[in-house]
Design a protein around this motif. Structure first.
Motif, PDB file in Angstrom:
ATOM      1  N   MET A  67      43.664  33.694  25.824  1.00  0.00           N
ATOM      2  CA  MET A  67      43.582  34.944  26.446  1.00  0.00           C
ATOM      3  C   MET A  67      43.149  36.030  26.023  1.00  0.00           C
ATOM      4  N   VAL A  68      42.277  36.690  27.003  1.00  0.00           N
ATOM      5  CA  VAL A  68      41.804  38.207  26.395  1.00  0.00           C
ATOM      6  C   VAL A  68      42.279  39.048  27.298  1.00  0.00           C
ATOM      7  N   PRO A  69      43.467  39.820  27.164  1.00  0.00           N
ATOM      8  CA  PRO A  69      43.525  41.168  28.670  1.00  0.00           C
ATOM      9  C   PRO A  69      42.141  41.333  29.306  1.00  0.00           C
ATOM     10  N   ALA A  70      41.959  41.675  30.489  1.00  0.00           N
ATOM     11  CA  ALA A  70      41.042  42.755  30.476  1.00  0.00           C
ATOM     12  C   ALA A  70      40.215  42.459  31.027  1.00  0.00           C
ATOM     13  N   ALA A  71      39.280  40.695  29.852  1.00  0.00           N
ATOM     14  CA  ALA A  71      38.203  40.048  30.056  1.00  0.00           C
ATOM     15  C   ALA A  71      38.463  38.730  31.568  1.00  0.00           C
ATOM     16  N   ASP A  72      39.455  38.558  31.087  1.00  0.00           N
ATOM     17  CA  ASP A  72      39.316  37.655  32.083  1.00  0.00           C
ATOM     18  C   ASP A  72      39.825  38.091  33.270  1.00  0.00           C
ATOM     19  N   ILE A  73      39.852  39.254  33.945  1.00  0.00           N
ATOM     20  CA  ILE A  73      39.395  39.749  34.644  1.00  0.00           C
ATOM     21  C   ILE A  73      37.895  39.665  35.862  1.00  0.00           C
TER      22      ILE A  73
END
Length: 450
Positions: free
Chosen positions: A219-225
């Motif tokens: 999981m890559v926070p910000a990228a998955d937004i």
């Protein structure tokens, strides 16, 4: 899904009243996840849920945000990484996702998880829109013929098996680590959908590609937004210390920043991510013709028992060459056949004279010639041998019969504003999937009619 965004509110905090967003942005500052001052995370100006919008003009190559590797959530960074490493052998599965899913399960339920601020921006797990959460009747009624119902059934069976044989025994063996509420197949299914829709896999180095297994998802926070469109304007880059989202083209002020999830057809987007791109936006859209359907179309032309037997030999020969398989499909894109090598070989073998086939079987190897290597595009398909075009056309007709609706009725619905306004969200998404596929198949009918 739109391709442009409305102007967001200043500072990207949705007027200051969005508590989940504020919690996420505060968490980003605490963990060193740096957002460019030129971008904003917001619900406004985005096509779906939260997204990222340009507050100022962004130039190609500009850095949009940086995610330190310590911030990534994976089996290697979770608080229970030691336990997952210790039990590595018992957690092997066909999907390869179990360690990450257990990490998510633990961190999502832990009150003191370092990723609590990250989870604040997650969608409600009970509101996920993947077809695996639709009723079986809805999938059958809305998506029949698209390949999605069959893919979902395989997923659900695999998830249930994985949970019952690997995950549940692991949870029961570690009651001191996982609370009782973790023992839920439905929660596990929801986390699988989150991994399908929001995780990333770091690509292998070129020298590793043939020897190594793919990297596990993370999981890559910000990228998955970032939302997805085929014509995206940003891309995730990997380095030893961090991951960087970089603009791949100029992004004017007020426009949404889009990543790409890959070259995905609409049926793949709805299956894995829970949405489809409206026609004609998805330039990567495609339609499948099942390999078994081509065999069925060829059988229609067999008039004697000897011809039927010979067709079986031809099919077995193609199976030995690994050109076809019982559950495989030929993939037809908007401009070309994506699986052109397999399809051209299949058409050649199934349509060649019996004597020529006997000679081919006696050879030690499959020798390429001009026909085998022919690139199947919208320009070359009309020039194929007549027998090839007949078989391809009949296969396409059989494929179209699998849908519950025809192209004309879907087209009328698509262009009838009043009727379309009454569609539910699921009906709208399914319409986009069906229509895009049928347009490609009808185009193939036209190309094989000349």
């Amino acid at each position: 899904m739109a391709t442009a965004a409305k102007r967001p509110r200043a500072e990207g905090t949705s007027g200051g009243g969005d508590k989940p967003l504020l919690a996420f942005l505060n968490w980003c500052r605490e963990v060193g996840l740096e957002l460019s001052p030129k971008v904003s995370v917001s619900r406004e100006g985005t096509v779906s849920g939260y997204g990222m919008v340009a507050l100022e003009d962004v130039q190609r190559g500009e850095l949009l945000f940086v995610v330190p590797r310590a911030v990534l959530l994976s089996q290697k960074t979770t608080s229970i990484r030691g336990l997952l490493e210790k039990e590595h052998g018992a957690l092997q599965s066909q999907s390869g996702w179990v360690p990450l899913l257990l990490a998510l399960l633990y961190e999502y339920l832990a009150e003191d998880s370092p990723w609590k601020g990250y989870f604040s921006l997650w969608p409600e797990l009970g509101s996920l829109r993947h077809p695996m959460f639709w009723s079986e009747e809805e999938r059958k009624q809305l998506l029949q013929g698209t390949g999605v119902p069959e893919a979902v059934e395989r997923d659900l069976a695999s998830i249930s098996y994985e949970y019952g044989t690997i995950v549940l025994p692991f949870l029961e063996a570690h009651p001191d680590v996982f609370p009782l509420q973790a023992q839920s197949l439905e929660l596990y299914r929801q986390l699988v959908a989150m991994v399908m829709a929001y995780s990333f896999q770091e690509p292998l180095e070129e020298e590793e590609e043939e020897e190594e297994e793919p990297n596990p998802p993370m999981m890559v926070p910000a990228a998955d937004i970032l939302n997805h469109v085929a014509n995206h304007n940003a891309n995730l880059e990997y380095s030893p210390e961090c991951l960087k989202m970089v603009a791949t083209q100029p992004i004017p002020k007020g426009q949404e920043i889009f990543n790409t999830y890959g070259q995905m057809a609409n049926w793949q987007l709805i299956h894995m991510y829970g949405f489809a791109e409206p026609y004609p936006g998805n330039t990567n859209d495609s339609a499948d013709i099942q390999m078994a359907t081509v065999r069925a179309a060829a059988l229609q032309g067999a008039t004697t028992e000897a011809e039927t037997r010979l067709l079986g030999e031809r099919w077995d020969f193609l199976c030995q060459l690994e050109m076809v398989g019982e559950e495989g499909a030929f993939v037809i894109g908007r401009e070309e056949v994506i699986t052109e090598e397999e399809l051209s070989a299949t058409l050649k073998v199934l349509c060649m004279p019996a004597k020529e086939f006997r000679q081919l079987k006696k050879r030690d190897s499959w020798e390429e010639d001009g026909e085998n290597s022919l690139i199947l595009t919208n320009k070359t398909i009309p020039k194929l041998k007549a027998s090839w075009k007949v078989l391809l056309r009949n296969s396409t007709l059989l494929t179209l019969q699998a849908y519950a609706t025809d192209l004309k009725s879907d087209q009328e619905l698509l262009h009838n504003k009043e009727a379309r306004a009454k569609l539910s969200w699921k009906e709208e998404q399914a319409l986009q999937v069906r229509y895009g596929q049928k347009r490609i198949l009808h185009q193939l009918l036209e190309l094989t009619s000349s």
